[in-house]
Design a protein around this motif. Structure first.
Motif, PDB file in Angstrom:
ATOM      1  N   ARG A   1      36.772  63.735  -2.156  1.00 24.34           N
ATOM      2  CA  ARG A   1      37.255  64.845  -2.995  1.00 24.34           C
ATOM      3  C   ARG A   1      38.524  64.486  -3.756  1.00 24.34           C
ATOM      4  NH1 ARG A   1      34.086  69.332  -1.575  1.00 24.34           N
ATOM      5  NH2 ARG A   1      32.220  68.406  -0.656  1.00 24.34           N
ATOM      6  N   ASP A   2      39.155  63.392  -3.391  1.00 18.85           N
ATOM      7  CA  ASP A   2      40.365  62.956  -4.098  1.00 18.85           C
ATOM      8  C   ASP A   2      40.097  61.806  -5.069  1.00 18.85           C
ATOM      9  OD1 ASP A   2      42.047  64.772  -2.741  1.00 18.85           O
ATOM     10  OD2 ASP A   2      42.086  63.434  -0.996  1.00 18.85           O
ATOM     11  N   MET A   3      38.856  61.344  -5.113  1.00 22.34           N
ATOM     12  CA  MET A   3      38.511  60.226  -6.002  1.00 22.34           C
ATOM     13  C   MET A   3      38.255  60.732  -7.415  1.00 22.34           C
ATOM     14  SD  MET A   3      35.933  58.328  -3.297  1.00 22.34           S
ATOM     15  CE  MET A   3      35.350  57.044  -4.416  1.00 22.34           C
ATOM     16  N   THR A   4      38.437  59.849  -8.396  1.00 16.83           N
ATOM     17  CA  THR A   4      38.117  60.196  -9.778  1.00 16.83           C
ATOM     18  C   THR A   4      36.605  60.215  -9.963  1.00 16.83           C
ATOM     19  OG1 THR A   4      38.068  57.905 -10.570  1.00 16.83           O
ATOM     20  CG2 THR A   4      40.216  59.023 -10.541  1.00 16.83           C
ATOM     21  N   ASP A   5      36.172  60.805 -11.067  1.00 20.69           N
ATOM     22  CA  ASP A   5      34.740  60.851 -11.351  1.00 20.69           C
ATOM     23  C   ASP A   5      34.168  59.436 -11.448  1.00 20.69           C
ATOM     24  OD1 ASP A   5      32.376  62.512 -12.046  1.00 20.69           O
ATOM     25  OD2 ASP A   5      32.484  61.401 -13.924  1.00 20.69           O
ATOM     26  N   ALA A   6      34.899  58.536 -12.077  1.00 19.93           N
ATOM     27  CA  ALA A   6      34.430  57.158 -12.202  1.00 19.93           C
ATOM     28  C   ALA A   6      34.301  56.492 -10.832  1.00 19.93           C
ATOM     29  CB  ALA A   6      35.377  56.356 -13.089  1.00 19.93           C
ATOM     30  N   GLU A   7      35.233  56.801  -9.933  1.00 18.67           N
ATOM     31  CA  GLU A   7      35.186  56.203  -8.594  1.00 18.67           C
ATOM     32  C   GLU A   7      34.018  56.748  -7.780  1.00 18.67           C
ATOM     33  OE1 GLU A   7      39.965  55.315  -7.904  1.00 18.67           O
ATOM     34  OE2 GLU A   7      39.114  57.277  -7.382  1.00 18.67           O
ATOM     35  N   THR A   8      33.802  58.057  -7.842  1.00 22.21           N
ATOM     36  CA  THR A   8      32.679  58.617  -7.085  1.00 22.21           C
ATOM     37  C   THR A   8      31.351  58.149  -7.672  1.00 22.21           C
ATOM     38  OG1 THR A   8      32.531  60.668  -8.400  1.00 22.21           O
ATOM     39  CG2 THR A   8      34.025  60.659  -6.500  1.00 22.21           C
ATOM     40  N   ARG A   9      31.307  58.018  -8.994  1.00 21.77           N
ATOM     41  CA  ARG A   9      30.084  57.538  -9.651  1.00 21.77           C
ATOM     42  C   ARG A   9      29.737  56.125  -9.182  1.00 21.77           C
ATOM     43  NH1 ARG A   9      31.300  58.104 -15.261  1.00 21.77           N
ATOM     44  NH2 ARG A   9      32.319  56.081 -15.144  1.00 21.77           N
ATOM     45  N   ALA A  10      30.741  55.252  -9.149  1.00 22.63           N
ATOM     46  CA  ALA A  10      30.512  53.880  -8.702  1.00 22.63           C
ATOM     47  C   ALA A  10      30.047  53.849  -7.251  1.00 22.63           C
ATOM     48  CB  ALA A  10      31.787  53.053  -8.876  1.00 22.63           C
ATOM     49  N   ALA A  11      30.643  54.719  -6.425  1.00 22.15           N
ATOM     50  CA  ALA A  11      30.265  54.765  -5.011  1.00 22.15           C
ATOM     51  C   ALA A  11      28.834  55.247  -4.845  1.00 22.15           C
ATOM     52  CB  ALA A  11      31.224  55.671  -4.244  1.00 22.15           C
ATOM     53  N   ARG A  12      28.466  56.265  -5.614  1.00 23.95           N
ATOM     54  CA  ARG A  12      27.106  56.804  -5.490  1.00 23.95           C
ATOM     55  C   ARG A  12      26.075  55.812  -6.012  1.00 23.95           C
ATOM     56  NH1 ARG A  12      27.731  62.015  -8.684  1.00 23.95           N
ATOM     57  NH2 ARG A  12      29.779  61.197  -9.208  1.00 23.95           N
ATOM     58  N   LEU A  13      26.390  55.101  -7.083  1.00 25.49           N
ATOM     59  CA  LEU A  13      25.455  54.108  -7.614  1.00 25.49           C
ATOM     60  C   LEU A  13      25.245  52.948  -6.643  1.00 25.49           C
ATOM     61  CD1 LEU A  13      26.416  53.969 -11.399  1.00 25.49           C
ATOM     62  CD2 LEU A  13      24.144  54.470 -10.461  1.00 25.49           C
ATOM     63  N   GLU A  14      26.240  52.687  -5.827  1.00 25.14           N
ATOM     64  CA  GLU A  14      26.121  51.578  -4.876  1.00 25.14           C
ATOM     65  C   GLU A  14      25.506  52.012  -3.554  1.00 25.14           C
ATOM     66  OE1 GLU A  14      28.868  48.175  -2.613  1.00 25.14           O
ATOM     67  OE2 GLU A  14      29.776  49.516  -4.099  1.00 25.14           O
ATOM     68  N   HIS A  15      25.897  53.199  -3.072  1.00 23.72           N
ATOM     69  CA  HIS A  15      25.539  53.577  -1.714  1.00 23.72           C
ATOM     70  C   HIS A  15      24.586  54.767  -1.603  1.00 23.72           C
ATOM     71  CE1 HIS A  15      28.631  50.875  -0.168  1.00 23.72           C
ATOM     72  NE2 HIS A  15      29.506  51.434  -0.998  1.00 23.72           N
ATOM     73  N   SER A  16      24.445  55.560  -2.656  1.00 28.70           N
ATOM     74  CA  SER A  16      23.715  56.812  -2.523  1.00 28.70           C
ATOM     75  C   SER A  16      22.912  57.065  -3.797  1.00 28.70           C
ATOM     76  CB  SER A  16      24.702  57.945  -2.246  1.00 28.70           C
ATOM     77  OG  SER A  16      24.054  59.173  -2.129  1.00 28.70           O
ATOM     78  N   LYS A  17      23.069  58.253  -4.381  1.00 27.24           N
ATOM     79  CA  LYS A  17      22.403  58.605  -5.627  1.00 27.24           C
ATOM     80  C   LYS A  17      23.423  59.164  -6.608  1.00 27.24           C
ATOM     81  CE  LYS A  17      18.040  57.649  -4.817  1.00 27.24           C
ATOM     82  NZ  LYS A  17      17.022  58.708  -4.640  1.00 27.24           N
ATOM     83  N   PHE A  18      23.396  58.643  -7.834  1.00 23.42           N
ATOM     84  CA  PHE A  18      24.276  59.139  -8.886  1.00 23.42           C
ATOM     85  C   PHE A  18      23.525  60.195  -9.692  1.00 23.42           C
ATOM     86  CE2 PHE A  18      25.557  58.318 -13.484  1.00 23.42           C
ATOM     87  CZ  PHE A  18      26.534  59.295 -13.472  1.00 23.42           C
TER      88      PHE A  18
END
Length: 293
Positions: free
Chosen positions: A88-105
């Protein structure tokens, strides 16, 4: 002037967002399997055709942004624990990168009735965000020397022509409520076998439960029945939850025979599909009268 439907606006935004994420290299062949567009069952399948054309996933949900939001929560929970702790403290770009790597964007989601969402930071339909997204699409169209309608035709030419029409029957009072229930029960117990000269090849009754979505998640029971005909048309029927109405959603499509539609072919497809939905509705109205007789 041409009024764009909720389906058409959503398709324009969805197409532009997917295309632009690929253009920017944010989505690529290596990670596109982790990108997803979410739509409701009654939202146009043009959005499915666009997403699948780019090679990203599509998930259909019941109507209501709570179902789209539930998917976003699921994708967050699929992240590694250390990322979830600070998500919840990450930027949109950071959460996007995390979801593309580990989950679903989540690239884009929407309903046919003018409800859209383009970010995981808001888990409900977002009118303000939709205005900004659509303004950017309009600016892109202008940069290409095109109107939004002309840009939409480009999308139709590549992915096929899709048209939807919504109708409803109003039945007031207690007697009307009984008619609506009778109709709903009739569709469930006596599914149609033919409409407008085309055999019914499949019906799907969501009121009986036991259905799974594209990710294998259970779809909650809903009073909604789908009918698919052999010539590619379809309609969904469901009683309104807030009005004395039973609603019908009609769908038609035509794919280019090879490559893309020419301007002449697209014009002919528009006329053919539009006419087919008009005659389908006439057939449905006759069927309604017969079922209530």
């Amino acid at each position: 002037m041409q009024l764009l439907t909720g389906n058409q606006i959503g398709s324009l935004i969805g197409w532009y967002r997917i295309k632009t994420f690929f253009d920017l290299g944010i989505i690529n062949d290596a990670n596109k399997k982790n990108a997803v567009l979410i739509k409701t069952f009654v939202t146009t399948d043009l959005q499915s055709a666009v997403a699948e054309g780019f090679g990203i996933g599509v998930v259909n949900t019941l109507t209501g942004f709570k179902y789209i939001s539930a998917k976003l929560e699921k994708y967050e929970q699929a992240l590694p624990a250390d990322i979830r702790a600070k998500y919840r403290d990450m930027t949109d770009a950071e959460t996007r990168a995390a979801r593309l790597e580990h989950s679903k964007f989540f690239v884009f989601g929407g309903e046919e009735s003018y409800g859209y969402l383009g970010t995981d930071s808001t888990r409900d339909k977002d009118g303000n965000g939709a205005v900004v997204m659509f303004a950017e699409v309009a600016a892109y169209a202008a940069s290409q020397g095109k109107t939004l309608v002309e840009l939409l035709d480009d999308i139709y030419a590549e992915f096929g022509y899709f048209l939807e029409s919504n109708h409803s029957k109003t039945f007031e009072g207690a007697e009307g409520a009984a008619k609506i229930q009778k109709l709903a029960d009739s569709y469930a117990n006596q599914p149609p076998t033919e409409f407008d000269g085309s055999p019914v090849i499949r019906t799907v009754d969501y009121s009986k439960g036991g259905h799974l979505d594209e990710e294998g998640d259970t779809i909650p029971k809903e009073k909604m029945l789908w009918v698919f005909t052999a010539d590619g048309r379809a309609f969904a029927v469901r009683p309104s939850g807030t009005e004395p109405k039973i609603k019908y959603y009609l769908y038609g499509r035509q794919q280019p025979s090879g490559g893309k539609f020419t301007a002449e072919e697209l014009s002919a497809a528009k006329e053919k599909v539009s006419s087919s939905l008009k005659t389908l509705w006439s057939a449905i109205e006759k069927d309604i009268d017969a079922r209530l007789a």
